[in-house]
Structure formats: C-alpha cells, structure tokens
Scaffold this motif. Structure first.
Motif, PDB file in Angstrom:
ATOM      1  N   THR A   1       0.848  -1.257  -0.091  1.00 40.66           N
ATOM      2  CA  THR A   1       0.034  -0.022   0.059  1.00 40.66           C
ATOM      3  C   THR A   1       0.913   1.343  -0.014  1.00 40.66           C
ATOM      4  O   THR A   1       0.693   2.096  -0.701  1.00 40.66           O
ATOM      5  CB  THR A   1      -0.914   0.110   1.132  1.00 40.66           C
ATOM      6  N   PHE A   2       1.865   1.267   0.810  1.00 42.77           N
ATOM      7  CA  PHE A   2       2.672   2.428   0.945  1.00 42.77           C
ATOM      8  C   PHE A   2       3.772   2.671   0.031  1.00 42.77           C
ATOM      9  O   PHE A   2       4.037   3.701  -0.622  1.00 42.77           O
ATOM     10  CB  PHE A   2       3.505   2.488   2.325  1.00 42.77           C
ATOM     11  N   TRP A   3       4.050   1.429  -0.880  1.00 47.10           N
ATOM     12  CA  TRP A   3       4.554   1.520  -2.201  1.00 47.10           C
ATOM     13  C   TRP A   3       3.984   2.269  -3.440  1.00 47.10           C
ATOM     14  O   TRP A   3       4.366   3.094  -3.916  1.00 47.10           O
ATOM     15  CB  TRP A   3       5.322   0.250  -2.474  1.00 47.10           C
ATOM     16  N   ARG A   4       2.576   1.994  -3.274  1.00 49.34           N
ATOM     17  CA  ARG A   4       1.731   2.617  -4.090  1.00 49.34           C
ATOM     18  C   ARG A   4       1.500   4.026  -3.641  1.00 49.34           C
ATOM     19  O   ARG A   4       1.458   4.869  -4.848  1.00 49.34           O
ATOM     20  CB  ARG A   4       0.372   2.012  -4.004  1.00 49.34           C
ATOM     21  N   ILE A   5       1.435   4.456  -2.554  1.00 47.80           N
ATOM     22  CA  ILE A   5       1.419   5.888  -2.198  1.00 47.80           C
ATOM     23  C   ILE A   5       2.592   6.619  -2.374  1.00 47.80           C
ATOM     24  O   ILE A   5       2.536   7.687  -3.156  1.00 47.80           O
ATOM     25  CB  ILE A   5       1.087   5.771  -0.543  1.00 47.80           C
ATOM     26  N   VAL A   6       3.789   6.005  -2.258  1.00 49.66           N
ATOM     27  CA  VAL A   6       5.186   6.671  -2.739  1.00 49.66           C
ATOM     28  C   VAL A   6       5.056   6.927  -4.292  1.00 49.66           C
ATOM     29  O   VAL A   6       5.438   8.069  -4.793  1.00 49.66           O
ATOM     30  CB  VAL A   6       6.464   5.788  -2.314  1.00 49.66           C
ATOM     31  N   LYS A   7       4.753   5.615  -5.121  1.00 49.20           N
ATOM     32  CA  LYS A   7       4.910   5.708  -6.475  1.00 49.20           C
ATOM     33  C   LYS A   7       3.903   6.736  -6.986  1.00 49.20           C
ATOM     34  O   LYS A   7       4.108   7.534  -7.941  1.00 49.20           O
ATOM     35  CB  LYS A   7       4.555   4.528  -7.050  1.00 49.20           C
TER      36      LYS A   7
ATOM     37  N   GLY B   1       7.004  -3.219  15.956  1.00 48.90           N
ATOM     38  CA  GLY B   1       5.970  -2.632  15.487  1.00 48.90           C
ATOM     39  C   GLY B   1       6.012  -0.983  15.295  1.00 48.90           C
ATOM     40  O   GLY B   1       5.511  -0.217  14.440  1.00 48.90           O
ATOM     41  N   ILE B   2       6.654  -0.435  16.553  1.00 53.81           N
ATOM     42  CA  ILE B   2       6.879   1.090  16.656  1.00 53.81           C
ATOM     43  C   ILE B   2       7.405   1.512  15.582  1.00 53.81           C
ATOM     44  O   ILE B   2       7.067   2.749  14.988  1.00 53.81           O
ATOM     45  CB  ILE B   2       7.334   1.321  17.856  1.00 53.81           C
ATOM     46  N   VAL B   3       8.766   0.880  15.141  1.00 51.95           N
ATOM     47  CA  VAL B   3       9.679   1.579  14.149  1.00 51.95           C
ATOM     48  C   VAL B   3       9.015   1.519  12.690  1.00 51.95           C
ATOM     49  O   VAL B   3       8.741   2.400  12.136  1.00 51.95           O
ATOM     50  CB  VAL B   3      10.783   0.662  13.957  1.00 51.95           C
ATOM     51  N   VAL B   4       8.144   0.413  12.590  1.00 46.20           N
ATOM     52  CA  VAL B   4       7.589   0.287  11.189  1.00 46.20           C
ATOM     53  C   VAL B   4       6.348   1.207  11.097  1.00 46.20           C
ATOM     54  O   VAL B   4       6.214   2.014  10.001  1.00 46.20           O
ATOM     55  CB  VAL B   4       6.922  -1.134  10.880  1.00 46.20           C
ATOM     56  N   GLU B   5       5.648   1.206  12.218  1.00 45.03           N
ATOM     57  CA  GLU B   5       4.528   2.176  12.071  1.00 45.03           C
ATOM     58  C   GLU B   5       4.811   3.721  12.048  1.00 45.03           C
ATOM     59  O   GLU B   5       4.160   4.536  11.405  1.00 45.03           O
ATOM     60  CB  GLU B   5       3.537   2.142  13.516  1.00 45.03           C
ATOM     61  N   ILE B   6       5.832   4.054  12.580  1.00 51.40           N
ATOM     62  CA  ILE B   6       6.375   5.532  12.589  1.00 51.40           C
ATOM     63  C   ILE B   6       6.695   5.859  11.192  1.00 51.40           C
ATOM     64  O   ILE B   6       6.468   7.068  10.610  1.00 51.40           O
ATOM     65  CB  ILE B   6       7.644   5.783  13.444  1.00 51.40           C
ATOM     66  N   ILE B   7       7.376   4.757  10.500  1.00 47.38           N
ATOM     67  CA  ILE B   7       7.489   4.926   9.055  1.00 47.38           C
ATOM     68  C   ILE B   7       6.372   5.212   8.327  1.00 47.38           C
ATOM     69  O   ILE B   7       6.250   6.228   7.353  1.00 47.38           O
ATOM     70  CB  ILE B   7       8.508   3.714   8.364  1.00 47.38           C
ATOM     71  N   TYR B   8       5.216   4.426   8.391  1.00 50.66           N
ATOM     72  CA  TYR B   8       4.134   4.583   7.856  1.00 50.66           C
ATOM     73  C   TYR B   8       3.423   5.792   7.978  1.00 50.66           C
ATOM     74  O   TYR B   8       2.827   6.479   6.913  1.00 50.66           O
ATOM     75  CB  TYR B   8       2.999   3.551   8.161  1.00 50.66           C
ATOM     76  N   ILE B   9       3.463   6.296   9.301  1.00 46.23           N
ATOM     77  CA  ILE B   9       2.639   7.548   9.300  1.00 46.23           C
ATOM     78  C   ILE B   9       3.720   8.692   8.928  1.00 46.23           C
ATOM     79  O   ILE B   9       3.003   9.739   8.361  1.00 46.23           O
ATOM     80  CB  ILE B   9       2.613   7.786  11.085  1.00 46.23           C
ATOM     81  N   SER B  10       4.763   8.735   8.969  1.00 44.93           N
ATOM     82  CA  SER B  10       5.635   9.530   8.165  1.00 44.93           C
ATOM     83  C   SER B  10       5.460   9.869   6.761  1.00 44.93           C
ATOM     84  O   SER B  10       5.252  10.801   6.195  1.00 44.93           O
ATOM     85  CB  SER B  10       6.998   9.383   8.530  1.00 44.93           C
ATOM     86  N   LEU B  11       5.051   8.848   6.039  1.00 44.81           N
ATOM     87  CA  LEU B  11       4.816   8.771   4.679  1.00 44.81           C
ATOM     88  C   LEU B  11       3.576   9.312   4.384  1.00 44.81           C
ATOM     89  O   LEU B  11       3.376  10.013   3.459  1.00 44.81           O
ATOM     90  CB  LEU B  11       4.938   7.176   4.016  1.00 44.81           C
ATOM     91  N   PHE B  12       2.392   9.070   5.243  1.00 41.68           N
ATOM     92  CA  PHE B  12       1.436   9.655   5.304  1.00 41.68           C
ATOM     93  C   PHE B  12       1.452  11.213   5.314  1.00 41.68           C
ATOM     94  O   PHE B  12       0.728  11.921   4.561  1.00 41.68           O
ATOM     95  CB  PHE B  12       0.321   9.072   6.336  1.00 41.68           C
ATOM     96  N   LEU B  13       2.193  11.638   6.382  1.00 40.91           N
ATOM     97  CA  LEU B  13       2.448  13.138   6.560  1.00 40.91           C
ATOM     98  C   LEU B  13       3.156  13.625   5.253  1.00 40.91           C
ATOM     99  O   LEU B  13       2.833  14.857   4.985  1.00 40.91           O
ATOM    100  CB  LEU B  13       3.278  13.555   7.504  1.00 40.91           C
ATOM    101  N   ILE B  14       3.907  13.036   4.555  1.00 47.08           N
ATOM    102  CA  ILE B  14       4.471  13.508   3.301  1.00 47.08           C
ATOM    103  C   ILE B  14       3.664  13.672   2.160  1.00 47.08           C
ATOM    104  O   ILE B  14       3.674  14.624   1.481  1.00 47.08           O
ATOM    105  CB  ILE B  14       5.734  12.639   3.209  1.00 47.08           C
TER     106      ILE B  14
END
Length: 248
Positions: A26-32, A74-87
């Motif tokens: 999902t986040f690869w699609r968001i970045v792409k 999980g903390i590390v992974v979710e921080i990355i996801y939320i950061s991508l959402f904010l970007i």
C-alpha cells in the motif's frame, strides 16, 4: 504449559511481524503515486499507540519479552508509515493525521507512561498497563471500521488492504491461543475481538473484492482488445481489391 506457550508466542511474533509489514505494498503505491488517495491513516496511528503500550507492558511484566520485542519492531514500522502519510497526504488528511498522532501517540502515551510509572507499583502497575493495552488493542482492531464502511458504500474493497486484514485475522487468532495457554486475559480478550473483526473484514473483501480494470471503448461500450494480426496497409487493400476484380 511453558513449552507450548513459548512455541505459540514465537509463531505469534512471526505473524505479528508479517502483519506490521503487510501494508508495504500500500505504501509503495502511495510513494509511487505521490498520494494517499482514499486510504485512512487511523489504523496506523492506533497501531503505533497499541505497539507502544504493549512494549511497555512487555518490559514491565516479567517473562513477557516476546510481547516487548515484536511490538518494539511494530513501533519502528508504524512511525515510517505515519511519516509517509504526512509527506504524501493532501493538506486536510495531513492535518488530521498530525493532530491524531500528536494526541494519541505522543500526548496519551506520555500521560499513560508517567501516571503508571510514578503513581502505581508492582502488580497494580502491570494490571493498569494491561487494561490500557487491552482497550487500545480493541481500538486497533476496530480502526479499519472506517475502511469497512467505505467498502460497503462504494461496493469495492480497493481501499481495504487484503494482506493487512488477513494478518490481523491470523494475529488475533494466534495471540488468543497464546493468552489461553498463559492465562493472560489482557491479551486474550482484545485479540479474540480482533480475530472476529478480522474474519468480518475477510468476508467483506470476498464480497466486494476489487474488479479488474478493463479498457472500454466509449463509442460502442465494448471492451477494447489489441489486434491479434497486424492491420493492413493502404497498398495491401488496393492489391486485394485488384485481385477480387480479376476474379470477377
């Protein structure tokens, strides 16, 4: 029961890691696409808070290192996801994500850690963290309800990631079994609820799974297909007409 519970806990950790990693597509699609489209940030915000509290619970309760390690990941992974959402989110969604993350993942978490660490001791502290973790675990499993509502409204499961739903289903089932073996109802009740909600999500996905996109000709309404044979050139058409006239 220590050996079976340890084995189930290891399996639970593996499934939890897969659950945390399941939104990578999902986040690869968001970045792409450089857009979050119609995806919701709430499940990731709730999962970050949930992982943080269960890491704290695993550190505080003796012998619960399996719970602490996987949720620390999980903390590390979710921080990355939320950061991508904010970007990549549009301004309105970015603001909503920032506010919710600030309130839940920073404010609420800090208050919970400070109060339980300073005001409570021993088993009372462990029980308090367990109650908080159980409640937030249920919220985490319920957080895709917004996506489920979108699925029913649009009759399409495009914006409800299948792998996330599938691994939430598995995760809830395995950790429920672990909780039964360990007689830890703080883990059992919310994960049992997660197992049920994960099942509902999979049923919805089966009913409203995304249809394959087909290119449609707007003039006649029929699907377009590529020519199996190369089209004839004007010169070929002339030769064919001349041959037919000679036959006549």
């Amino acid at each position: 029961m220590e050996a079976p519970s340890f084995f189930v806990g290891v399996v639970g950790n593996i499934i939890s890691v897969l659950m945390f990693l399941s939104p990578v597509g999902t986040f690869w699609r968001i970045v792409k696409n450089k857009s979050t489209e119609e995806f919701e940030s709430l499940p990731y915000i709730c999962t970050l808070l949930n992982s943080s509290l269960w890491t704290y619970y695993g550190i505080t309760k003796p012998g619960s290192y399996l719970v602490a390690t996987v949720n620390g990941f999980g903390i590390v992974v979710e921080i990355i996801y939320i950061s991508l959402f904010l970007i990549f989110a549009p301004p309105r969604m970015r603001g909503k994500t920032a506010i919710l993350a600030g309130i839940l993942d920073v404010g609420f978490l800090a208050a919970a850690v400070l109060v339980t660490h300073l005001a409570l001791h021993g088993d009372m502290r462990i029980d308090a963290i367990g109650f908080l973790g159980a409640g937030l675990n249920i919220i985490m499993y319920c957080s895709p309800l917004a996506a489920m509502r979108t699925v029913v409204a649009t009759k399409s499961a495009e914006y409800m990631p299948f792998l996330l739903s599938f691994f939430m289903f598995l995760n809830g089932g395995v950790w429920t079994l672990y909780a039964v073996l360990e007689q830890d109802w703080f883990l059992g009740v919310p994960n049992g609820a997660g197992f049920v909600l994960g099942t509902i999500q999979l049923v919805l996905y089966a009913i409203y799974r995304p249809a394959k996109h087909v290119s449609v000709d707007l003039e006649d309404g029929w699907p377009q297909s590529e020519h199996l044979l190369p089209s004839s050139s004007p010169e070929d058409n002339k030769n064919e007409e001349w041959s037919i006239s000679r036959q006549k």
